[in-house]
Enzyme design. Structure first.
Site, PDB file in Angstrom:
ATOM      1  N   GLY A   8      55.133  25.153  20.789  1.00  0.00           N
ATOM      2  CA  GLY A   8      55.032  23.681  20.741  1.00  0.00           C
ATOM      3  C   GLY A   8      56.273  23.042  21.333  1.00  0.00           C
ATOM      4  N   GLY A  11      56.554  19.423  22.523  1.00  0.00           N
ATOM      5  CA  GLY A  11      56.282  18.376  21.539  1.00  0.00           C
ATOM      6  C   GLY A  11      57.543  17.604  21.185  1.00  0.00           C
ATOM      7  N   GLN A  12      57.388  16.669  20.251  1.00  0.00           N
ATOM      8  CA  GLN A  12      58.501  15.775  19.902  1.00  0.00           C
ATOM      9  C   GLN A  12      59.713  16.561  19.402  1.00  0.00           C
ATOM     10  OE1 GLN A  12      58.269  13.433  16.352  1.00  0.00           O
ATOM     11  NE2 GLN A  12      59.610  11.848  17.126  1.00  0.00           N
ATOM     12  N   TYR A 143      45.470  17.804   7.601  1.00  0.00           N
ATOM     13  CA  TYR A 143      46.814  18.211   8.011  1.00  0.00           C
ATOM     14  C   TYR A 143      47.594  18.762   6.808  1.00  0.00           C
ATOM     15  CZ  TYR A 143      51.641  17.436   9.768  1.00  0.00           C
ATOM     16  OH  TYR A 143      52.944  17.559  10.147  1.00  0.00           O
ATOM     17  N   LYS A 147      49.083  22.490   5.978  1.00  0.00           N
ATOM     18  CA  LYS A 147      50.521  22.718   5.748  1.00  0.00           C
ATOM     19  C   LYS A 147      50.741  23.505   4.443  1.00  0.00           C
ATOM     20  CE  LYS A 147      52.218  21.167   9.467  1.00  0.00           C
ATOM     21  NZ  LYS A 147      52.902  22.064  10.387  1.00  0.00           N
TER      22      LYS A 147
HETATM   23  N1  LIG Z   1      57.306  14.716  14.105  1.00  0.00           N
HETATM   24  C1  LIG Z   1      57.261  14.515  12.797  1.00  0.00           C
HETATM   25  O1  LIG Z   1      57.479  13.400  12.329  1.00  0.00           O
HETATM   26  C2  LIG Z   1      56.966  15.663  11.871  1.00  0.00           C
HETATM   27  C3  LIG Z   1      57.058  15.453  10.495  1.00  0.00           C
HETATM   28  C4  LIG Z   1      56.788  16.505   9.627  1.00  0.00           C
HETATM   29  C5  LIG Z   1      56.471  17.745  10.127  1.00  0.00           C
HETATM   30  N2  LIG Z   1      56.386  17.929  11.469  1.00  0.00           N
HETATM   31  C6  LIG Z   1      56.009  19.260  11.948  1.00  0.00           C
HETATM   32  O2  LIG Z   1      56.926  19.685  12.938  1.00  0.00           O
HETATM   33  C7  LIG Z   1      56.247  20.496  13.911  1.00  0.00           C
HETATM   34  C8  LIG Z   1      56.473  19.911  15.286  1.00  0.00           C
HETATM   35  O3  LIG Z   1      55.980  18.571  15.285  1.00  0.00           O
HETATM   36  P1  LIG Z   1      56.091  17.596  16.536  1.00  0.00           P
HETATM   37  O4  LIG Z   1      56.360  16.249  16.007  1.00  0.00           O
HETATM   38  O5  LIG Z   1      56.981  18.156  17.565  1.00  0.00           O
HETATM   39  O6  LIG Z   1      54.577  17.620  17.025  1.00  0.00           O
HETATM   40  P2  LIG Z   1      54.002  17.283  18.478  1.00  0.00           P
HETATM   41  O7  LIG Z   1      52.573  16.899  18.299  1.00  0.00           O
HETATM   42  O8  LIG Z   1      54.882  16.352  19.190  1.00  0.00           O
HETATM   43  O9  LIG Z   1      54.101  18.706  19.168  1.00  0.00           O
HETATM   44  C9  LIG Z   1      53.250  19.757  18.815  1.00  0.00           C
HETATM   45  C10 LIG Z   1      52.978  20.546  20.061  1.00  0.00           C
HETATM   46  O10 LIG Z   1      52.025  21.563  19.741  1.00  0.00           O
HETATM   47  C11 LIG Z   1      51.275  21.794  20.924  1.00  0.00           C
HETATM   48  N3  LIG Z   1      50.008  22.475  20.646  1.00  0.00           N
HETATM   49  C12 LIG Z   1      48.853  21.957  20.182  1.00  0.00           C
HETATM   50  N4  LIG Z   1      47.904  22.912  20.156  1.00  0.00           N
HETATM   51  C13 LIG Z   1      48.479  24.062  20.609  1.00  0.00           C
HETATM   52  C14 LIG Z   1      48.018  25.383  20.826  1.00  0.00           C
HETATM   53  N5  LIG Z   1      46.764  25.744  20.579  1.00  0.00           N
HETATM   54  N6  LIG Z   1      48.900  26.296  21.306  1.00  0.00           N
HETATM   55  C15 LIG Z   1      50.178  25.971  21.567  1.00  0.00           C
HETATM   56  N7  LIG Z   1      50.665  24.721  21.404  1.00  0.00           N
HETATM   57  C16 LIG Z   1      49.825  23.786  20.927  1.00  0.00           C
HETATM   58  C17 LIG Z   1      51.063  20.405  21.513  1.00  0.00           C
HETATM   59  O11 LIG Z   1      50.813  20.511  22.899  1.00  0.00           O
HETATM   60  C18 LIG Z   1      52.364  19.711  21.199  1.00  0.00           C
HETATM   61  O12 LIG Z   1      53.244  19.703  22.304  1.00  0.00           O
HETATM   62  C19 LIG Z   1      54.776  20.514  13.471  1.00  0.00           C
HETATM   63  O13 LIG Z   1      54.535  21.667  12.705  1.00  0.00           O
HETATM   64  C20 LIG Z   1      54.646  19.299  12.606  1.00  0.00           C
HETATM   65  O14 LIG Z   1      53.609  19.445  11.672  1.00  0.00           O
HETATM   66  C21 LIG Z   1      56.624  16.917  12.352  1.00  0.00           C
END
Ligand SMILES: NC(=O)c1ccc[n+]([C@@H]2O[C@H](COP(=O)([O-])OP(=O)(O)OC[C@H]3O[C@@H](n4cnc5c(N)ncnc54)[C@H](O)[C@@H]3O)[C@@H](O)[C@H]2O)c1
Length: 316
Positions: A8, A11-12, A143, A147
């Site tokens: 990922g 992602g963010q 979700y 988790k």
């Molecule tokens: N950003 C937040 O505020 C937040 C808060 C709590 C927990 N989290 C957790 O942190 C982690 C990262 O979150 P984030 O904000 O970067 O999420 P995001 O949605 O920005 O990034 C997640 C990435 O996963 C990728 N993805 C989706 N399906 C996929 C697959 N089949 N194979 C490979 N990659 C795949 C997407 O392309 C995306 O780039 C996650 O587990 C999320 O649940 C995030």
């Protein structure tokens, strides 16, 4: 040292985690694995990059073996708001991804596996203020369900197979560098962007909504500090990490202190119900005791830093 794989990675959180890990361990030590989102040229140039669908176990296994990976930071996920719109995809990606990284870690005896969990794991039975680390978790969103299941699976793999699984329950993460990926706390980042672009913002939760939030540098710090913590001190595998909690209105007020022309109204949508099922703050004493968790940013410092960075980006 074995190398580090970040799933990922586009992602963010992944985007900034990769850069922080490369800064600490060296460019070639960190393999960034993206999925469908196209990374920027700058990101690709910053070090090794691969495409990976975490649901393809063979692909994951090959990537781990051919790059001598010892640690995985598993960030690939479907987030809360998108998960409520597409519950089946959320189940498949979140459950399938976690099971695959756990299996690869078990079979190939990886050194460490860090998986991001979320405050969405708690659900409505937990005290909403100072939610305890060890609580009965009854989430009401797909979700959140994935988790909790991920936390239980990770802990099971630790107890039964000795996989060194570790996890933090992140609150809403706010970043100046990357846009959020469809979560319930996205309004906070969107509010800053609107303010800096001189736009009005319509917030999708009520003004009195309180949620725990964290600035990205602290979110990255929590993941990396836990990964490096002395295993002998850890009594838990999953940790609450707290940083700051504020009303949506207080966030808008902190912005108007710096940009007085900023205006915001509130029109709650389906995400209000998700926000109402989450805690307002977390008890993170276990993280403090077991690996010295100590966040850096509060709301005024974050707002000042966010606005300065976003104004810098806009001026380019
Ligand atoms: N950003 C937040 O505020 C937040 C808060 C709590 C927990 N989290 C957790 O942190 C982690 C990262 O979150 P984030 O904000 O970067 O999420 P995001 O949605 O920005 O990034 C997640 C990435 O996963 C990728 N993805 C989706 N399906 C996929 C697959 N089949 N194979 C490979 N990659 C795949 C997407 O392309 C995306 O780039 C996650 O587990 C999320 O649940 C995030």
């Amino acid at each position: 040292m074995n190398r580090i794989l970040v799933t990922g990675a586009v992602g963010q959180i992944g985007t900034e985690l990769v850069q922080a890990l490369r800064k600490k361990y060296g460019r070639d030590c960190v393999i960034a694995a993206g999925h469908k989102t196209k990374p920027t040229k700058e990101f690709i140039d910053s070090g090794p990059f691969e495409y990976l669908n975490v649901l393809e176990r063979d692909q994951l296994e090959k990537l781990v073996l051919s790059n001598d990976v010892g640690t995985i930071y598993h960030m690939a996920s479907i987030l809360s708001a998108v998960g409520e719109l597409n519950h089946q995809l959320c189940y498949e990606v979140n459950m399938g991804g976690v099971l695959n990284v756990l299996e690869v870690a078990r079979i190939h005896k990886l050194e460490r596996l860090i998986i991001a969990s979320s405050i969405a794991a708690f659900g409505v039975r937990v005290p909403r203020d100072n939610a305890p680390n060890d609580a009965v978790l009854l989430p009401t969103t797909m979700y959140g369900i994935t988790k909790v299941a991920g936390e239980l699976l990770g802990t099971y793999y630790f107890r039964k197979f000795g996989v060194d699984y570790r996890s933090v329950r992140l609150p809403g993460v706010i970043s100046s560098e990357t846009m959020p990926g469809g979560g319930t706390t996205d309004y906070s980042v969107e509010m800053y962007y609107a303010a800096v672009e001189g736009k009005h913002y319509t917030c999708f939760v009520r003004e009195d909504t309180v949620l725990p939030m964290m600035y990205m540098p602290d979110a990255i710090k929590s993941l990396m500090d836990l990964a490096e913590a002395d295993g002998l001190r850890l009594k838990h595998r999953v940790f609450n990490v707290n940083s700051m909690s504020f009303l949506a209105r207080e966030l808008a007020d902190s912005i108007t202190e710096i940009i007085p022309t900023f205006a915001c109204d509130y029109k709650p949508d389906y995400r209000q119900a998700i926000a109402d099922s989450w805690p307002r703050s977390l008890d993170d004493s276990a993280a403090k005791e077991e690996w010295n968790w100590d966040p850096t940013f509060d709301l005024p410092r974050m707002t000042e830093d966010m606005i300065r960075r976003l104004q810098g980006k806009l001026a380019k």
